[in-house]
Design a protein around this motif. Structure first.
Motif, mmCIF file in Angstrom:
data_model
loop_
_atom_site.group_PDB
_atom_site.id
_atom_site.type_symbol
_atom_site.label_atom_id
_atom_site.label_comp_id
_atom_site.label_asym_id
_atom_site.label_seq_id
_atom_site.Cartn_x
_atom_site.Cartn_y
_atom_site.Cartn_z
ATOM 1 N N MET A 258 -8.956 11.941 16.335
ATOM 2 C CA MET A 258 -8.990 11.386 14.996
ATOM 3 C C MET A 258 -7.565 11.369 14.437
ATOM 4 O O MET A 258 -6.870 12.372 14.517
ATOM 5 C CB MET A 258 -9.917 12.216 14.120
ATOM 6 N N PRO A 259 -7.129 10.255 13.888
ATOM 7 C CA PRO A 259 -5.765 10.177 13.352
ATOM 8 C C PRO A 259 -5.600 11.012 12.075
ATOM 9 O O PRO A 259 -6.576 11.299 11.386
ATOM 10 C CB PRO A 259 -5.580 8.686 13.055
ATOM 11 N N GLU A 260 -4.355 11.383 11.811
ATOM 12 C CA GLU A 260 -4.053 12.111 10.580
ATOM 13 C C GLU A 260 -4.268 11.179 9.388
ATOM 14 O O GLU A 260 -3.889 10.013 9.421
ATOM 15 C CB GLU A 260 -2.596 12.592 10.605
ATOM 16 N N VAL A 261 -4.874 11.721 8.335
ATOM 17 C CA VAL A 261 -5.098 10.947 7.109
ATOM 18 C C VAL A 261 -4.239 11.578 6.021
ATOM 19 O O VAL A 261 -4.325 12.778 5.755
ATOM 20 C CB VAL A 261 -6.581 10.939 6.705
ATOM 21 N N THR A 262 -3.394 10.738 5.404
ATOM 22 C CA THR A 262 -2.466 11.191 4.371
ATOM 23 C C THR A 262 -2.769 10.478 3.068
ATOM 24 O O THR A 262 -2.973 9.265 3.050
ATOM 25 C CB THR A 262 -1.006 10.892 4.785
ATOM 26 N N LEU A 263 -2.807 11.242 1.981
ATOM 27 C CA LEU A 263 -3.054 10.689 0.659
ATOM 28 C C LEU A 263 -1.926 11.118 -0.272
ATOM 29 O O LEU A 263 -1.740 12.314 -0.508
ATOM 30 C CB LEU A 263 -4.400 11.190 0.117
ATOM 31 N N TYR A 264 -1.145 10.163 -0.729
ATOM 32 C CA TYR A 264 -0.149 10.415 -1.777
ATOM 33 C C TYR A 264 -0.876 10.261 -3.098
ATOM 34 O O TYR A 264 -1.537 9.237 -3.331
ATOM 35 C CB TYR A 264 0.987 9.394 -1.718
ATOM 36 N N LEU B 122 -13.302 10.175 1.570
ATOM 37 C CA LEU B 122 -12.825 10.630 2.874
ATOM 38 C C LEU B 122 -13.547 11.908 3.317
ATOM 39 O O LEU B 122 -13.888 12.049 4.489
ATOM 40 C CB LEU B 122 -11.307 10.831 2.845
ATOM 41 N N THR B 123 -13.807 12.805 2.383
ATOM 42 C CA THR B 123 -14.562 14.020 2.702
ATOM 43 C C THR B 123 -15.966 13.649 3.166
ATOM 44 O O THR B 123 -16.475 14.212 4.143
ATOM 45 C CB THR B 123 -14.625 14.958 1.481
ATOM 46 N N ASN B 124 -16.593 12.690 2.487
ATOM 47 C CA ASN B 124 -17.926 12.237 2.882
ATOM 48 C C ASN B 124 -17.927 11.610 4.273
ATOM 49 O O ASN B 124 -18.962 11.599 4.945
ATOM 50 C CB ASN B 124 -18.489 11.246 1.871
ATOM 51 N N LYS B 125 -16.780 11.101 4.695
ATOM 52 C CA LYS B 125 -16.645 10.508 6.026
ATOM 53 C C LYS B 125 -16.297 11.562 7.086
ATOM 54 O O LYS B 125 -16.068 11.224 8.232
ATOM 55 C CB LYS B 125 -15.560 9.419 6.022
ATOM 56 N N GLY B 126 -16.218 12.829 6.666
ATOM 57 C CA GLY B 126 -15.975 13.899 7.626
ATOM 58 C C GLY B 126 -14.529 14.319 7.771
ATOM 59 O O GLY B 126 -14.200 15.101 8.667
ATOM 60 N N ILE B 127 -13.658 13.823 6.924
ATOM 61 C CA ILE B 127 -12.244 14.216 6.982
ATOM 62 C C ILE B 127 -12.098 15.572 6.295
ATOM 63 O O ILE B 127 -12.297 15.690 5.088
ATOM 64 C CB ILE B 127 -11.342 13.163 6.309
ATOM 65 N N THR B 128 -11.780 16.584 7.067
ATOM 66 C CA THR B 128 -11.664 17.934 6.524
ATOM 67 C C THR B 128 -10.213 18.404 6.432
ATOM 68 O O THR B 128 -9.929 19.384 5.748
ATOM 69 C CB THR B 128 -12.449 18.942 7.399
ATOM 70 N N ASP B 129 -9.317 17.713 7.118
ATOM 71 C CA ASP B 129 -7.916 18.137 7.118
ATOM 72 C C ASP B 129 -7.019 17.066 6.501
ATOM 73 O O ASP B 129 -5.982 16.716 7.050
ATOM 74 C CB ASP B 129 -7.462 18.493 8.527
ATOM 75 N N LEU B 130 -7.428 16.571 5.348
ATOM 76 C CA LEU B 130 -6.672 15.552 4.626
ATOM 77 C C LEU B 130 -5.312 16.112 4.220
ATOM 78 O O LEU B 130 -5.224 17.195 3.626
ATOM 79 C CB LEU B 130 -7.452 15.126 3.378
ATOM 80 N N ALA C 16 -17.017 -2.900 4.034
ATOM 81 C CA ALA C 16 -16.962 -3.897 5.120
ATOM 82 C C ALA C 16 -17.307 -3.286 6.474
ATOM 83 O O ALA C 16 -17.382 -4.003 7.471
ATOM 84 C CB ALA C 16 -15.580 -4.538 5.166
ATOM 85 N N GLY C 17 -17.493 -1.957 6.506
ATOM 86 C CA GLY C 17 -17.832 -1.292 7.750
ATOM 87 C C GLY C 17 -16.656 -1.065 8.686
ATOM 88 O O GLY C 17 -16.840 -0.759 9.853
ATOM 89 N N ARG C 18 -15.432 -1.191 8.166
ATOM 90 C CA ARG C 18 -14.247 -1.037 8.997
ATOM 91 C C ARG C 18 -13.554 0.310 8.864
ATOM 92 O O ARG C 18 -12.690 0.653 9.670
ATOM 93 C CB ARG C 18 -13.261 -2.172 8.678
ATOM 94 N N LEU C 19 -13.945 1.087 7.865
ATOM 95 C CA LEU C 19 -13.293 2.391 7.648
ATOM 96 C C LEU C 19 -13.598 3.346 8.805
ATOM 97 O O LEU C 19 -12.704 4.035 9.296
ATOM 98 C CB LEU C 19 -13.715 2.995 6.317
ATOM 99 N N ASP C 20 -14.841 3.399 9.237
ATOM 100 C CA ASP C 20 -15.207 4.319 10.317
ATOM 101 C C ASP C 20 -14.391 4.068 11.581
ATOM 102 O O ASP C 20 -13.947 5.022 12.222
ATOM 103 C CB ASP C 20 -16.707 4.231 10.618
#
Length: 85
Positions: free
Chosen positions: A1-7, A22-30, A76-80
Motif C-alpha cells: 500500500m502506498p504512503e498517504v500524505t495529507l497536508y 481515508l480511515t474508513n478506507k483502512g488507512i491507519t498510518d496517514l 467514481a470507484g477509483r480511490l480503492d
C-alpha cells in the motif's frame, strides 16, 4: 500500500473529512503534515502542488488534490485502486 500524505491544518473541517474518509478506507498510518504549526511545510506543499488551500492529499507520488477531489475519486470507484498501489 502506498504512503498517504495529507497536508492540512488543525482547524480545517475538510482536512478532518478527508482523514475520516481515508480511515474508513483502512488507512491507519496517514502521514499528516500540519502546515499551520510548521510554516516551512506550507512552502513545501505549495512547491509540490502549486496550491495554497488545504487539504492537499498525496497517495504515493500521485497528487489527488483536496477533499472534494478525494471524495470524487471515491464516488467514481477509483480511490480503492489508487490505495492498493
Amino acid at each position: 500500500m502506498p504512503e498517504v500524505t495529507l497536508y492540512g491544518t488543525q482547524l480545517c473541517p475538510y482536512c478532518r473529512r478527508a482523514e475520516q474518509l481515508l480511515t474508513n478506507k483502512g488507512i491507519t498510518d496517514l502521514k499528516k503534515i500540519a502546515v499551520d504549526s510548521d510554516p516551512a511545510q506550507m512552502d513545501v506543499m505549495i512547491a509540490r502542488t502549486g496550491r495554497r488551500s488545504v487539504p492537499q492529499i498525496f497517495i504515493g507520488e500521485t497528487h489527488v488534490g483536496g477533499y472534494d477531489d478525494l471524495a470524487a475519486l471515491d464516488r467514481a470507484g477509483r480511490l480503492d485502486e489508487l490505495l492498493q498501489g
